[in-house]
Design a protein around this motif. Structure first.
Motif, PDB file in Angstrom:
ATOM      1  N   UNK A 116       0.847  -1.192   0.000  1.00 56.35           N
ATOM      2  CA  UNK A 116       0.000   0.000   0.000  1.00 56.35           C
ATOM      3  C   UNK A 116       0.885   1.246   0.000  1.00 56.35           C
ATOM      4  N   UNK A 117       0.854   1.979  -1.092  1.00 65.46           N
ATOM      5  CA  UNK A 117       1.652   3.203  -1.168  1.00 65.46           C
ATOM      6  C   UNK A 117       1.241   4.163  -0.061  1.00 65.46           C
ATOM      7  N   UNK A 118      -0.070   4.415   0.069  1.00 69.43           N
ATOM      8  CA  UNK A 118      -0.542   5.422   1.013  1.00 69.43           C
ATOM      9  C   UNK A 118      -0.204   5.068   2.459  1.00 69.43           C
ATOM     10  N   UNK A 166      -0.721   2.360 -16.101  1.00 71.61           N
ATOM     11  CA  UNK A 166      -0.808   0.939 -16.389  1.00 71.61           C
ATOM     12  C   UNK A 166       0.183   0.077 -15.634  1.00 71.61           C
ATOM     13  N   UNK A 167       0.979   0.673 -14.748  1.00 69.93           N
ATOM     14  CA  UNK A 167       1.996  -0.091 -14.019  1.00 69.93           C
ATOM     15  C   UNK A 167       1.907   0.044 -12.508  1.00 69.93           C
ATOM     16  N   UNK A 168       2.056   1.289 -12.015  1.00 67.28           N
ATOM     17  CA  UNK A 168       2.163   1.424 -10.560  1.00 67.28           C
ATOM     18  C   UNK A 168       1.995   2.873 -10.125  1.00 67.28           C
ATOM     19  N   UNK A 169       1.921   3.030  -8.806  1.00 65.50           N
ATOM     20  CA  UNK A 169       2.030   4.328  -8.145  1.00 65.50           C
ATOM     21  C   UNK A 169       3.445   4.424  -7.594  1.00 65.50           C
ATOM     22  N   UNK A 170       4.122   5.533  -7.846  1.00 59.82           N
ATOM     23  CA  UNK A 170       5.525   5.713  -7.465  1.00 59.82           C
ATOM     24  C   UNK A 170       5.653   7.019  -6.697  1.00 59.82           C
ATOM     25  N   UNK A 171       6.624   7.081  -5.820  1.00 64.73           N
ATOM     26  CA  UNK A 171       6.959   8.315  -5.120  1.00 64.73           C
ATOM     27  C   UNK A 171       8.339   8.190  -4.514  1.00 64.73           C
ATOM     28  N   UNK A 182      16.132   9.805   7.224  1.00 66.73           N
ATOM     29  CA  UNK A 182      16.606  10.667   8.296  1.00 66.73           C
ATOM     30  C   UNK A 182      18.025  11.172   8.081  1.00 66.73           C
ATOM     31  N   UNK A 183      18.727  10.635   7.084  1.00 69.44           N
ATOM     32  CA  UNK A 183      20.100  11.047   6.795  1.00 69.44           C
ATOM     33  C   UNK A 183      20.208  11.700   5.421  1.00 69.44           C
ATOM     34  N   UNK A 184      19.089  12.173   4.895  1.00 67.86           N
ATOM     35  CA  UNK A 184      19.008  12.848   3.594  1.00 67.86           C
ATOM     36  C   UNK A 184      19.281  11.940   2.399  1.00 67.86           C
ATOM     37  N   UNK A 185      19.101  10.625   2.563  1.00 68.46           N
ATOM     38  CA  UNK A 185      19.182   9.700   1.432  1.00 68.46           C
ATOM     39  C   UNK A 185      17.817   9.642   0.754  1.00 68.46           C
ATOM     40  N   UNK A 186      17.809   9.621  -0.566  1.00 67.52           N
ATOM     41  CA  UNK A 186      16.570   9.508  -1.323  1.00 67.52           C
ATOM     42  C   UNK A 186      16.294   8.041  -1.619  1.00 67.52           C
ATOM     43  N   UNK A 187      15.034   7.630  -1.421  1.00 66.19           N
ATOM     44  CA  UNK A 187      14.614   6.278  -1.782  1.00 66.19           C
ATOM     45  C   UNK A 187      13.188   6.347  -2.303  1.00 66.19           C
ATOM     46  N   UNK A 188      12.815   5.355  -3.099  1.00 64.66           N
ATOM     47  CA  UNK A 188      11.478   5.323  -3.669  1.00 64.66           C
ATOM     48  C   UNK A 188      10.665   4.168  -3.130  1.00 64.66           C
ATOM     49  N   UNK A 189       9.342   4.324  -3.223  1.00 66.49           N
ATOM     50  CA  UNK A 189       8.432   3.203  -2.978  1.00 66.49           C
ATOM     51  C   UNK A 189       7.458   3.161  -4.154  1.00 66.49           C
ATOM     52  N   UNK A 190       6.942   1.965  -4.421  1.00 64.27           N
ATOM     53  CA  UNK A 190       5.931   1.856  -5.464  1.00 64.27           C
ATOM     54  C   UNK A 190       4.949   0.747  -5.125  1.00 64.27           C
ATOM     55  N   UNK A 191       3.704   0.959  -5.549  1.00 64.28           N
ATOM     56  CA  UNK A 191       2.632  -0.029  -5.401  1.00 64.28           C
ATOM     57  C   UNK A 191       2.175  -0.421  -6.803  1.00 64.28           C
ATOM     58  N   UNK A 192       2.287  -1.686  -7.118  1.00 62.36           N
ATOM     59  CA  UNK A 192       1.847  -2.168  -8.429  1.00 62.36           C
ATOM     60  C   UNK A 192       0.343  -1.979  -8.538  1.00 62.36           C
ATOM     61  N   UNK A 193      -0.094  -1.344  -9.629  1.00 63.30           N
ATOM     62  CA  UNK A 193      -1.506  -1.123  -9.892  1.00 63.30           C
ATOM     63  C   UNK A 193      -1.665  -0.885 -11.395  1.00 63.30           C
ATOM     64  N   UNK A 194      -2.165  -1.883 -12.091  1.00 65.95           N
ATOM     65  CA  UNK A 194      -2.321  -1.771 -13.543  1.00 65.95           C
ATOM     66  C   UNK A 194      -3.359  -0.718 -13.922  1.00 65.95           C
ATOM     67  N   UNK A 195      -4.160  -0.260 -12.953  1.00 62.33           N
ATOM     68  CA  UNK A 195      -5.186   0.771 -13.207  1.00 62.33           C
ATOM     69  C   UNK A 195      -4.650   2.175 -12.948  1.00 62.33           C
ATOM     70  N   UNK A 196      -3.411   2.302 -12.536  1.00 62.22           N
ATOM     71  CA  UNK A 196      -2.858   3.629 -12.229  1.00 62.22           C
ATOM     72  C   UNK A 196      -2.887   4.518 -13.470  1.00 62.22           C
ATOM     73  N   UNK A 197      -3.363   5.753 -13.280  1.00 59.54           N
ATOM     74  CA  UNK A 197      -3.419   6.728 -14.375  1.00 59.54           C
ATOM     75  C   UNK A 197      -3.075   8.095 -13.849  1.00 59.54           C
TER      76      UNK A 197
END
Length: 125
Positions: free
Chosen positions: A76-78, A100-105, A110-125
């Protein structure tokens, strides 16, 4: 072959960041004694990684990312985004659809490193 098989996170405060990622993703950290720096093997379900004591100063935030940025698949992205913020992380790039693939963000730990998360969702638009 030709896939991410290992990742590392640099940290100026390993105990703080082990708690952050352990609480966020359930990762386990095992101290490695064979390396000459403070280093922890990260145990996840399907990837290999490490967390090490940052050997230099933290780059200023306005300089951007100076590394590969890894994204972690979540159910769950949220819910995960809310937990990141609760644990003290910050939004780097808000949730967006890869149609058609996912939700990404992207987030900042806490140490200023950037990382991403994504939730697979073929309905994402």
């Amino acid at each position: 072959m030709n896939t991410i098989s290992y990742f590392e996170i640099q940290s100026s405060d390993p105990n703080r960041d082990k708690a952050f990622y352990g609480s966020l993703f359930g990762w386990k950290f095992v101290k490695e004694e064979f390396v000459p720096i403070e280093y922890y093997r990260i145990e996840t379900n399907n990837m290999y990684g490490g967390l090490l004591k940052r050997p230099t100063q933290i780059p200023p935030a306005e300089y951007g990312t100076n590394a590969f940025t890894c994204s972690i698949e979540v159910s769950s992205f949220d819910e995960t985004a809310a937990l990141i913020l609760k644990l003290g992380g910050r939004v780097a790039l808000p949730k967006f659809a890869i149609p058609g693939r996912c939700w990404q963000g992207y987030f900042i730990d806490l140490d200023n490193n950037t990382f991403g998360i994504f939730e697979v969702d073929e309905q994402a638009k």
